[in-house]
Design an enzyme around this catalytic site. Structure first.
Site, short mmCIF file in Angstrom:
data_model
loop_
_atom_site.label_atom_id
_atom_site.label_comp_id
_atom_site.label_asym_id
_atom_site.label_seq_id
_atom_site.Cartn_x
_atom_site.Cartn_y
_atom_site.Cartn_z
N ALA A 29 -4.06 -8.03 -3.44
CA ALA A 29 -3.61 -6.66 -3.71
C ALA A 29 -4.80 -5.72 -3.85
O ALA A 29 -5.89 -6.14 -4.20
CB ALA A 29 -2.80 -6.64 -5.01
N GLY A 30 -4.56 -4.46 -3.55
CA GLY A 30 -5.58 -3.43 -3.78
C GLY A 30 -4.86 -2.16 -4.13
O GLY A 30 -4.07 -1.65 -3.33
N HIS A 31 -5.07 -1.69 -5.35
CA HIS A 31 -4.39 -0.48 -5.81
C HIS A 31 -5.44 0.57 -6.13
O HIS A 31 -6.32 0.33 -6.95
CB HIS A 31 -3.57 -0.76 -7.07
N THR A 32 -5.32 1.73 -5.49
CA THR A 32 -6.26 2.81 -5.77
C THR A 32 -5.61 3.80 -6.72
O THR A 32 -4.48 4.25 -6.47
CB THR A 32 -6.66 3.53 -4.47
N GLY B 265 5.41 11.97 -4.25
CA GLY B 265 3.95 12.09 -4.34
C GLY B 265 3.46 13.15 -3.38
O GLY B 265 3.82 13.15 -2.20
N GLY C 18 1.52 2.91 -2.65
CA GLY C 18 1.09 3.76 -3.77
C GLY C 18 1.68 3.24 -5.08
O GLY C 18 1.92 4.02 -6.01
N LYS C 19 1.85 1.91 -5.16
CA LYS C 19 2.40 1.31 -6.39
C LYS C 19 1.47 1.54 -7.57
O LYS C 19 1.92 1.80 -8.68
CB LYS C 19 2.61 -0.20 -6.19
N LYS D 243 3.08 10.17 -0.61
CA LYS D 243 2.28 10.68 0.50
C LYS D 243 3.03 11.67 1.40
O LYS D 243 2.77 11.75 2.61
CB LYS D 243 1.67 9.52 1.31
N LEU D 244 3.96 12.39 0.81
CA LEU D 244 4.65 13.42 1.59
C LEU D 244 3.64 14.44 2.13
O LEU D 244 3.79 14.95 3.24
CB LEU D 244 5.70 14.13 0.71
N ASP E 260 0.81 -1.22 0.00
CA ASP E 260 0.00 0.00 0.00
C ASP E 260 0.84 1.27 0.00
O ASP E 260 0.45 2.30 0.54
CB ASP E 260 -0.97 0.01 1.21
N GLN F 129 1.86 -6.50 -3.25
CA GLN F 129 2.50 -6.59 -1.92
C GLN F 129 3.85 -5.86 -1.91
O GLN F 129 3.99 -4.90 -2.62
CB GLN F 129 2.65 -8.06 -1.47
N THR G 171 -7.68 -1.14 0.76
CA THR G 171 -8.42 -1.12 -0.50
C THR G 171 -9.12 -2.46 -0.72
O THR G 171 -10.16 -2.54 -1.36
CB THR G 171 -7.44 -0.86 -1.67
N PRO H 183 -8.55 -1.14 8.98
CA PRO H 183 -7.70 0.00 9.30
C PRO H 183 -6.24 -0.45 9.23
O PRO H 183 -5.89 -1.51 9.74
CB PRO H 183 -8.08 0.38 10.72
P1 GDP Z 1 -0.69 0.13 -3.57
O1 GDP Z 1 -1.32 -1.13 -3.05
O2 GDP Z 1 0.78 0.18 -3.34
O3 GDP Z 1 -1.06 0.39 -5.02
O4 GDP Z 1 -1.30 1.32 -2.71
P2 GDP Z 1 -2.85 1.55 -2.31
O5 GDP Z 1 -3.58 2.04 -3.50
O6 GDP Z 1 -3.39 0.36 -1.60
O7 GDP Z 1 -2.70 2.67 -1.20
C1 GDP Z 1 -2.13 3.90 -1.48
C2 GDP Z 1 -3.17 5.01 -1.25
O8 GDP Z 1 -2.53 6.25 -1.24
C3 GDP Z 1 -4.22 5.09 -2.35
O9 GDP Z 1 -5.43 5.49 -1.76
C4 GDP Z 1 -3.69 6.18 -3.28
O10 GDP Z 1 -4.70 6.87 -3.98
C5 GDP Z 1 -3.03 7.09 -2.28
N1 GDP Z 1 -1.84 7.82 -2.75
C6 GDP Z 1 -0.84 7.40 -3.56
N2 GDP Z 1 0.13 8.33 -3.65
C7 GDP Z 1 -0.27 9.37 -2.87
C8 GDP Z 1 0.32 10.62 -2.50
O11 GDP Z 1 1.42 10.98 -2.90
N3 GDP Z 1 -0.41 11.42 -1.64
C9 GDP Z 1 -1.63 11.04 -1.15
N4 GDP Z 1 -2.25 11.87 -0.31
N5 GDP Z 1 -2.20 9.87 -1.47
C10 GDP Z 1 -1.52 9.03 -2.31
P1 IMO Z 2 -0.90 -4.33 -2.10
O1 IMO Z 2 -0.52 -4.91 -3.43
C1 IMO Z 2 -0.91 -4.74 2.25
C2 IMO Z 2 -0.90 -8.84 3.83
C3 IMO Z 2 -2.12 -9.30 4.59
C4 IMO Z 2 -1.46 -10.27 5.56
C5 IMO Z 2 -0.38 -10.93 4.71
C6 IMO Z 2 -0.78 -12.27 4.12
O2 IMO Z 2 -2.19 -3.59 -2.12
O3 IMO Z 2 0.22 -3.58 -1.49
P2 IMO Z 2 -2.38 -12.95 2.10
O4 IMO Z 2 -3.85 -12.74 1.90
O5 IMO Z 2 -1.54 -12.36 1.03
O6 IMO Z 2 -2.04 -14.39 2.37
O7 IMO Z 2 -2.04 -12.16 3.47
O8 IMO Z 2 -0.10 -10.01 3.67
N1 IMO Z 2 -1.16 -8.32 2.47
C7 IMO Z 2 -1.12 -7.02 2.14
N2 IMO Z 2 -0.93 -5.92 2.90
N3 IMO Z 2 -1.06 -4.61 0.91
C8 IMO Z 2 -1.23 -5.71 0.13
O9 IMO Z 2 -1.23 -5.64 -1.21
C9 IMO Z 2 -1.31 -6.97 0.75
N4 IMO Z 2 -1.48 -8.25 0.28
C10 IMO Z 2 -1.38 -9.05 1.34
O10 IMO Z 2 -2.74 -8.24 5.26
O11 IMO Z 2 -0.81 -9.57 6.59
MG MG Z 3 -2.81 -1.72 -1.76
#
Ligand code: GDP
Ligand code: IMO
Ligand code: MG
Length: 429
Positions: A39-42, A412, A15-16, A330-331, A13, A223, A298, A303
């Site tokens: 995974a969850g990417h926003t 960012g 911000g990939k 996220k600076l 998470d 991850q 995501t 939390p």
């Molecule tokens: P990922 O799993 O690595 O793709 O990251 P996530 O999408 O799960 O979580 C990153 C969160 O931070 C998302 O809600 C993005 O929209 C947000 N985000 C990414 N870069 C920035 C940044 O530079 N500033 C802020 N405020 N939010 C960001």
């Molecule tokens: P992105 O790609 C954050 C964590 C889970 C748990 C551990 C094992 O959005 O960064 P799993 O279901 O993979 O067997 O769970 O890994 N986890 C993540 N935490 N971001 C993710 O993906 C994650 N994918 C798995 O919370 O601790």
């Molecule tokens: Mg994520």
């Protein structure tokens, strides 16, 4: 031309998704090489928010071919649900290519993931419950179901029969769950075959040809380094190789063809699920950072645990992945903090050490040694160059950069596609 790997430096998470999307218009292929719908990417484009799980983040860039590589595990119901949801919003997934070698998350593995966690009680990992661990275990145990098996009913039936022989014993005798019927599992998997068939290809060959033709390929990790099955905080990890080495095995592109490695790192730290987290902030301080950064999962909505930036982890990620460029995200979330502590080393059993300790036991005991930087109050979301940043924010970035083992090329300052400061071109142009 180049093959570029993009990984997470911390616990996910970072911000990939946004970083991949930022590059999307300059790359020809984006390959997801590990993980699945854990995974969850926003991604935020012109204020519109997209949450991607199984689809590579390049799917939102018009000229980019999204590829699901052999290292991914696929829940087919989730895949088609995600494609349908995107298409309902006017986005096309028509170019998606799926590896014939990728493994499929069978329904019994999603069930097993959840019941195993429940059974583990206080020893649970805190998985996403998506069947990731059991599916990779089947892969290693050589009883997995692959995408190509869906196109040969006889083989599929044999494989499901073999897998269920064991799984049903575990489900019914250990976990007291109903055994699954082979026919029902086969019928469910076959129901996706026709729709899937046109997307399936020999993706390793396709990517080699693309590189031979001078195309740019981005290999995008799910991850992150600290969740990698080999290099993370085992056992509190995911079950795949989320570091740069995994990009090779998960796509079929060899190390000799990789040109750059980008690691995305948050200006603070978060973690979802169980496991050690030296800089974790608890109670009000943790809530404050969580709310400022909107740190809720995501994928599961959980939390996220929050804490300060951890230099030994970033430096470890730089080494394990061979990072050429960091993207610091996220600076903007740190704006308004009176001061910003950074963990520069650990104290373990009274001894200061600057690097990751050898064992999990030591890591679990690590007490952060902090250096504290003055904060800033100015809104930085409109900053597009380093000069636009207030001096304290700039000093913070430079201080972190000096400690983490590779340059910071992008910063960012907001979730939007354009809310970034590009210091160095990530594609090395
Ligand atoms: P990922 O799993 O690595 O793709 O990251 P996530 O999408 O799960 O979580 C990153 C969160 O931070 C998302 O809600 C993005 O929209 C947000 N985000 C990414 N870069 C920035 C940044 O530079 N500033 C802020 N405020 N939010 C960001
Ligand atoms: P992105 O790609 C954050 C964590 C889970 C748990 C551990 C094992 O959005 O960064 P799993 O279901 O993979 O067997 O769970 O890994 N986890 C993540 N935490 N971001 C993710 O993906 C994650 N994918 C798995 O919370 O601790
Ligand atoms: Mg994520």
């Amino acid at each position: 031309m180049p093959a570029i790997v993009l990984v997470g430096a911390q616990w996910g998470d970072e911000g990939k998704g946004k970083a991949t999307d930022l590059l999307g218009s300059s790359v020809d292929y984006v390959v997801k090489f590990n993980g699945g719908n854990n995974a969850g990417h926003t991604i935020v484009i012109d204020g519109e928010k997209f949450a991607l799980h199984l689809l590579p983040s390049g799917i939102l860039s018009e000229n980019c071919v999204p590829v699901i590589g052999n290292g991914v595990v696929i829940d087919l119901e989730v895949l088609f649900g995600e494609i349908d949801a995107l298409e309902a919003r006017g986005r096309s997934a028509a170019k998606l290519v799926v590896s014939a070698d990728a493994h499929v998350i069978a329904p019994y593995n999603t069930t097993l993931d959840k019941v195993t966690e429940r059974f583990a009680g206080s020893r649970k990992i805190g998985t996403t419950g998506r069947g990731i661990g059991p599916t990779y275990a089947d892969k290693m145990n050589r009883i997995g179901i692959r995408v190509q098996d869906l196109f040969d009913e006889v083989t599929l039936r044999e494989k499901v029969t073999a897998a269920l022989g064991l799984k049903n014993q575990i489900l019914s005798k250990i976990y007291n769950r109903r055994a699954l019927e082979v026919a029902a599992v086969v019928t469910e998997l076959l129901s996706y075959a026709e729709r899937l068939r046109p997307m399936v290809a020999n993706t390793a060959l396709l990517l080699h040809q693309a590189l031979d033709d001078g195309k740019t390929v981005l290999l995008e990790a799910g991850q992150a380094t600290m969740l990698d099955v080999d290099h993370g905080n085992y056992p509190y990890v995911t079950s795949s190789s989320a570091t740069a080495g995994g990009a090779c095995t998960g796509s079929g592109i060899p190390p000799t063809r990789i040109d750059r490695v980008i690691a995305v790192v948050k200006a603070y730290a978060t973690r979802v699920g169980e496991g050690p987290f030296p800089t974790e902030l608890l109670h009000d301080k943790g809530d404050e950072l969580r709310n400022a950064g909107a740190e809720f999962g995501t994928t599961t909505g959980r939390p996220r645990r929050t804490g300060w930036f951890d230099v030994p982890i970033a430096r470890y990620a730089a080494r394990i992945n061979g990072v050429t460029d960091f993207v610091l995200t996220k600076l903007d979330v740190l704006t308004g903090m009176p001061e910003v502590p950074v963990c520069v080393a650990y104290e373990i059993d009274g001894v200061r050490q600057a690097d990751m300790p050898m064992t999990q036991l030591e890591f679990a005991k690590a007490i952060p040694v902090y250096e504290t930087f003055p904060g800033w109050d100015e809104d930085i979301s409109k900053a597009r160059t380093m000069e636009d940043l207030p001096a304290n924010a700039r000093d913070y970035v430079h201080a972190v950069e000096a400690m983490i083992g590779a340059r910071i090329s992008v910063i960012g300052v907001g979730p939007g596609r354009d809310e970034s400061i590009v210091v160095h071109d990530l594609l090395g142009r």
